[in-house]
Design an enzyme around this catalytic site. Structure first.
Site: not given
Length: 273
Positions: A49-50, A88, A118, A120, A187
């Protein structure tokens, strides 16, 4: 010959078996052109999602939508043959409930053809991770600096630089691993903490601003190629494509203004009658 015997793309299980083995190589990719190149060397590619910041110029990953992730996931899948593709789950697509997470994860898997998602979060997301894994969704975890929580973290700040923070981050990592995640992104955490996490969890750790002791590494492709501006401390520039692109477009503009482009070799002549 069975169609299954022709499939050579890496799977989540392949990545999981790499714990304490040869370091796992990973990069992000958002477009077909870049993904095809990365596919030649990467064990897995993250459609992160970056992309919200790298591609769309957003200030954070928070505004990224499920539809954006799916479209870029489809592009990356079309251009790759070997790497596991992980997509993501964007902010707001899985936090509400386990059922919401399953609906959206299933949509990502179905519409992109990727091999894993993925998400978070640590202990608070453990039940959701377990719920997804038990229903056939391979999940990669993500602890430490979690960019989707930037508004509660107070910015993009390294984690675990104070030892008082370690127990909570270690507990997050262990909870994600015990819930059934096949790998864990760690991270922007202090190096000694990343070493401890890697030693404690039974699944591969993928460092980004963590430690060379992690089981693998990942970087945002645009950052390491020098395509973005300010980058985190943990990024090493392996190229300076921005300068090359700038030179190329400047040369193009000059040739257009001087009428040197297009030349005879770039135009079409009439066919002989």
């Amino acid at each position: 010959m069975s169609v299954h015997s022709l499939i050579k793309r890496r799977t989540a299980q392949d990545i999981q078996t790499r714990k304490s083995g040869e370091p796992i190589v990973s990069l992000t990719a958002y477009t077909a052109a870049m993904a095809g190149i990365v596919d030649e060397v990467a064990d897995f590619i993250l459609v992160g999602d970056s992309l919200g910041m790298a591609v769309y110029g957003l200030d954070s990953t928070v505004p990224v939508t499920l539809e954006m992730m799916i479209l870029h996931g489809q592009a990356v899948m079309r251009a790759t043959r070997q790497a596991l593709i992980v997509v993501d789950m964007p902010f707001g697509s899985y936090e509400e409930s386990r059922e919401q997470a399953l609906r959206n994860a299933a949509r990502i898997l179905k519409e992109t053809g990727c091999g894993a998602v993925k998400l978070e979060g640590g202990a608070r997301m453990a039940q959701t991770i377990r719920f997804l894994v038990e229903r056939g969704v391979p999940v990669m975890g993500h602890v430490g600096l979690t960019p989707q929580a930037v508004n509660t973290l107070g910015g993009f700040k390294a984690q675990g630089r104070n030892k008082a923070e370690w127990p909570a981050i270690l507990a997050d990592a262990e909870a994600v691993a015990q819930a059934g995640a096949f790998a864990l992104v760690v991270e922007a955490v202090a190096e000694p903490l990343a070493v401890q996490i890697t030693e404690r969890v039974a699944i591969p750790t993928i460092g980004i601003g963590a430690s060379a002791a992690c089981d693998g590494q990942i970087l945002v492709l645009d950052d390491m190629l020098g395509l973005t501006g300010r980058v985190p401390k943990f990024v090493k520039a392996y190229g300076n494509l921005a300068a090359e692109v700038r030179q190329a477009v400047s040369t193009y503009a000059a040739e257009v203004k001087a009428r040197r482009f297009p030349g005879q070799e770039h135009v079409y002549a009439l066919k002989a009658e």
